[in-house]
Design a protein around this motif. Structure first.
Motif, PDB file in Angstrom:
ATOM      1  N   GLU A  59       9.739  14.277  -5.210  1.00  0.00           N
ATOM      2  CA  GLU A  59       9.436  13.025  -5.915  1.00  0.00           C
ATOM      3  C   GLU A  59      10.664  12.556  -6.711  1.00  0.00           C
ATOM      4  OE1 GLU A  59       7.255  10.324  -5.547  1.00  0.00           O
ATOM      5  OE2 GLU A  59       6.144  12.048  -4.839  1.00  0.00           O
ATOM      6  N   ARG A 140      15.110   2.526   0.589  1.00  0.00           N
ATOM      7  CA  ARG A 140      13.661   2.490   0.333  1.00  0.00           C
ATOM      8  C   ARG A 140      13.063   1.384   1.187  1.00  0.00           C
ATOM      9  NH1 ARG A 140       8.765   2.581  -0.466  1.00  0.00           N
ATOM     10  NH2 ARG A 140       7.689   2.249  -2.435  1.00  0.00           N
ATOM     11  N   HIS A 173       3.470  -3.072   7.068  1.00  0.00           N
ATOM     12  CA  HIS A 173       2.846  -2.947   5.741  1.00  0.00           C
ATOM     13  C   HIS A 173       1.525  -3.714   5.691  1.00  0.00           C
ATOM     14  CE1 HIS A 173       6.693  -1.295   4.570  1.00  0.00           C
ATOM     15  NE2 HIS A 173       7.295  -2.424   4.904  1.00  0.00           N
ATOM     16  N   ALA A 175      -1.138  -3.303   3.799  1.00  0.00           N
ATOM     17  CA  ALA A 175      -1.893  -3.380   2.539  1.00  0.00           C
ATOM     18  C   ALA A 175      -1.902  -4.814   2.015  1.00  0.00           C
ATOM     19  CB  ALA A 175      -1.275  -2.453   1.509  1.00  0.00           C
ATOM     20  N   ASN A 177      -1.712  -6.285  -0.926  1.00  0.00           N
ATOM     21  CA  ASN A 177      -0.719  -6.789  -1.889  1.00  0.00           C
ATOM     22  C   ASN A 177       0.678  -6.926  -1.270  1.00  0.00           C
ATOM     23  OD1 ASN A 177      -1.259  -4.103  -1.841  1.00  0.00           O
ATOM     24  ND2 ASN A 177      -0.975  -3.745  -4.020  1.00  0.00           N
TER      25      ASN A 177
ATOM     26  N   ARG B  92      -0.773  13.900  -7.183  1.00  0.00           N
ATOM     27  CA  ARG B  92       0.442  13.182  -6.766  1.00  0.00           C
ATOM     28  C   ARG B  92       0.997  12.369  -7.923  1.00  0.00           C
ATOM     29  NH1 ARG B  92      -0.797   9.021  -2.581  1.00  0.00           N
ATOM     30  NH2 ARG B  92       1.308   8.278  -2.885  1.00  0.00           N
ATOM     31  N   ARG B  96       4.590  12.660  -9.841  1.00  0.00           N
ATOM     32  CA  ARG B  96       5.454  11.472  -9.977  1.00  0.00           C
ATOM     33  C   ARG B  96       5.800  11.234 -11.446  1.00  0.00           C
ATOM     34  NH1 ARG B  96       8.477   7.906  -6.664  1.00  0.00           N
ATOM     35  NH2 ARG B  96       8.887   6.121  -7.949  1.00  0.00           N
ATOM     36  N   MET B 129       2.815   4.767  -7.460  1.00  0.00           N
ATOM     37  CA  MET B 129       1.979   5.280  -6.362  1.00  0.00           C
ATOM     38  C   MET B 129       1.258   4.141  -5.650  1.00  0.00           C
ATOM     39  SD  MET B 129       2.164   8.554  -6.005  1.00  0.00           S
ATOM     40  CE  MET B 129       3.892   8.429  -6.268  1.00  0.00           C
ATOM     41  N   LEU B 130       0.833   3.142  -6.433  1.00  0.00           N
ATOM     42  CA  LEU B 130       0.159   1.989  -5.816  1.00  0.00           C
ATOM     43  C   LEU B 130       1.125   1.255  -4.899  1.00  0.00           C
ATOM     44  CD1 LEU B 130      -1.910   0.571  -8.828  1.00  0.00           C
ATOM     45  CD2 LEU B 130      -2.778   1.788  -6.838  1.00  0.00           C
ATOM     46  N   GLU B 131       2.362   1.113  -5.367  1.00  0.00           N
ATOM     47  CA  GLU B 131       3.385   0.454  -4.549  1.00  0.00           C
ATOM     48  C   GLU B 131       3.665   1.245  -3.279  1.00  0.00           C
ATOM     49  OE1 GLU B 131       7.283  -0.675  -6.128  1.00  0.00           O
ATOM     50  OE2 GLU B 131       6.179  -1.808  -7.632  1.00  0.00           O
ATOM     51  N   GLN B 132       3.811   2.558  -3.448  1.00  0.00           N
ATOM     52  CA  GLN B 132       4.067   3.420  -2.281  1.00  0.00           C
ATOM     53  C   GLN B 132       2.925   3.323  -1.288  1.00  0.00           C
ATOM     54  OE1 GLN B 132       4.856   7.602  -2.778  1.00  0.00           O
ATOM     55  NE2 GLN B 132       6.647   7.185  -4.022  1.00  0.00           N
ATOM     56  N   ASP B 133       1.704   3.369  -1.793  1.00  0.00           N
ATOM     57  CA  ASP B 133       0.539   3.308  -0.904  1.00  0.00           C
ATOM     58  C   ASP B 133       0.457   1.960  -0.200  1.00  0.00           C
ATOM     59  OD1 ASP B 133      -0.088   5.854  -1.427  1.00  0.00           O
ATOM     60  OD2 ASP B 133      -1.903   5.457  -2.587  1.00  0.00           O
ATOM     61  N   ALA B 134       0.818   0.908  -0.930  1.00  0.00           N
ATOM     62  CA  ALA B 134       0.782  -0.427  -0.317  1.00  0.00           C
ATOM     63  C   ALA B 134       1.788  -0.484   0.829  1.00  0.00           C
ATOM     64  CB  ALA B 134       1.102  -1.492  -1.353  1.00  0.00           C
ATOM     65  N   ASP B 135       2.939   0.152   0.633  1.00  0.00           N
ATOM     66  CA  ASP B 135       3.959   0.133   1.683  1.00  0.00           C
ATOM     67  C   ASP B 135       3.622   1.064   2.839  1.00  0.00           C
ATOM     68  OD1 ASP B 135       5.770  -1.813   0.915  1.00  0.00           O
ATOM     69  OD2 ASP B 135       6.658  -0.506  -0.580  1.00  0.00           O
ATOM     70  N   ALA B 166      -6.560   2.061  -0.467  1.00  0.00           N
ATOM     71  CA  ALA B 166      -5.501   1.048  -0.654  1.00  0.00           C
ATOM     72  C   ALA B 166      -6.145  -0.324  -0.901  1.00  0.00           C
ATOM     73  CB  ALA B 166      -4.598   0.993   0.567  1.00  0.00           C
TER      74      ALA B 166
END
Lengths: 205, 223
Positions: A59, A140, A173, A175, A177, B92, B96, B129-135, B166
């Protein structure tokens, strides 16, 4: 980052840059892969979850890469040339690089060279926005960075490449958002491409 | 969400970790604070936040932060998840948050108060984590053991759970809160209406919208 050579039809210089970036694997990504391999090996040997510290280290390595990506993306978008903002950005970059150095995180030669140009006041060869945006995506792979790269491509008159990148990003992607931002980008790009096409096509009486 | 409920959740996550007692929280062991006469433990045995947050490298700070839970990260993350009303693998987020603290510790100069700074890191870890999951939505991550462990015994498809989470996390905050209270926690509509001061029909509609979004998302994922 997936090679854009075939799909984007980039000019030679961009291809060379991309190859060097991809070839080097952006050191940080290599380190992440090595940590993941160790993680998987331990999982197999122990038949259990890898130690939490190791997962936290993965991480941390990810944060190092994300920080550099964030700085690259911000520098790519920054057109203000405001001295205070530039100085703030350089300060953040110096801090991020020092943090990477302390943790022995190494960037590829291509990335190091680019960050070197960004951190110094090299007026002859300033870091190019397109290079910075590509580096951000390589570090990234996020919808936000891809949107930034697509906007820069579009601003440089490469609407087709920008649209292709945005469409690929949309599929990658799903998702809601991430897609909200990509939807805005796609409509922006379609509009711009339409306008450009209208200008190029011969006028009919 | 009631404060008592939040505290219960935080405590249940927190209790398994070897951490400081409430009386020994990092703020209270700061060297500046005058020591009380009845404090019998030797000073050296008490972790000090400066000793935890300073180090030769972020990795060193991380190692210190991960030895037990001296900064009470589990409780902070539990509170942040409760506050944001999102569904994430808490472990997780803790990892983080620990990594964030290790990375950004050199920037901390005592302002804001350490407690507030650490809480902010926990909230930022949730956002990350929300950003990572969204991606990464649609491609379950290798380290989402929490989701796998939840999905398998219930006979659920891990990928569908990942997609549903998500989509749930992307809902409007009032929809997330209404859905969680009514569906996941099985609380009564009247109780919620009384507590929030919003009309019951509005809360029910928000929960319904959330449910429909989730059903459409999971159905779409199956196709």
């Amino acid at each position: 980052m997936k090679s854009t050579r075939e799909s984007l039809g980039a000019p030679e210089r961009a291809v060379a840059w991309e190859d060097s970036l991809a070839e080097a694997g952006v050191g940080i990504e290599r380190m992440l892969a090595a940590v993941r391999r160790r993680y998987a090996l331990r999982m197999e040997v122990l038949g259990a979850h890898a130690p939490r510290l190791l997962r936290a280290q993965v991480e941390l390595a990810r944060i190092h890469a994300e920080e550099l990506a964030r700085i690259c993306a911000r520098a790519a978008q920054d057109r203000s040339r405001d001295a205070a903002e530039t100085s703030r950005l350089r300060g953040e970059l110096a801090e991020a690089l020092e943090s990477c150095r302390l943790d022995r995180v190494r960037a590829s030669p291509a990335l190091r060279e680019l960050l070197g140009r960004l951190s110094s006041a090299d007026r002859e060869r300033p870091a190019d926005a397109l290079e910075l945006a590509e580096a951000a995506v390589a570090l990234r792979e996020s919808s936000r960075h891809e949107a930034c790269l697509a906007r820069i491509l579009s601003a440089r008159g490469r609407e087709r490449d920008a649209l292709e990148l945005a469409v690929r990003s949309w599929h990658r992607h799903p998702a809601p958002n991430a897609r909200a931002e990509l939807s805005r980008l796609l409509s922006e790009l379609s509009e711009r491409a339409g306008r450009t096409e209208a200008k190029r096509s011969p006028r009919t009486a | 969400m009631s404060t008592q409920r939040a505290k219960r959740t935080a405590d249940s996550i927190h209790e398994s970790a070897p951490t400081l007692d409430r009386e020994e929280s990092i703020e209270e062991v700061s060297e500046e604070r005058p020591r009380l006469a009845d404090e019998s433990r030797p000073r050296a045995s008490r972790p000090n936040w400066r000793a935890i947050l300073s180090g030769a490298s972020p990795r060193e700070v991380l190692a210190r932060t991960m030895a037990g839970d001296p900064l009470r990260l589990r409780a902070r993350v539990a509170a942040a998840l409760e506050r944001e009303c999102v569904v994430l693998d808490a472990d997780r987020v803790v990892l983080r948050a620990a990594a964030r603290i290790a990375r950004f510790a050199p920037r901390y100069r005592g302002q804001p108060e350490l407690e507030a700074w650490l809480d902010r890191q926990a909230s930022d870890a949730v956002r990350d984590m929300l950003e990572q999951d969204a991606d990464d939505a649609g491609t379950p991550r290798a380290d989402t053991s929490g989701l796998r462990e939840l999905a398998a015994p219930l006979g659920l498809d891990e990928r569908a759970v990942h997609t549903a989470c998500a989509h749930f996390n992307a809902l409007a905050p009032d929809e997330r809160r209404a859905f969680r209270a009514l569906v996941l926690e099985n609380r009564s509509l009247d109780e919620l209406a009384r507590e929030s001061g919003s009309p019951a029909t509005e809360i029910a509609r928000a929960a319904r919208r959330a449910l429909e979004t989730l059903l459409v998302a999971v159905e779409g994922d199956r196709k």
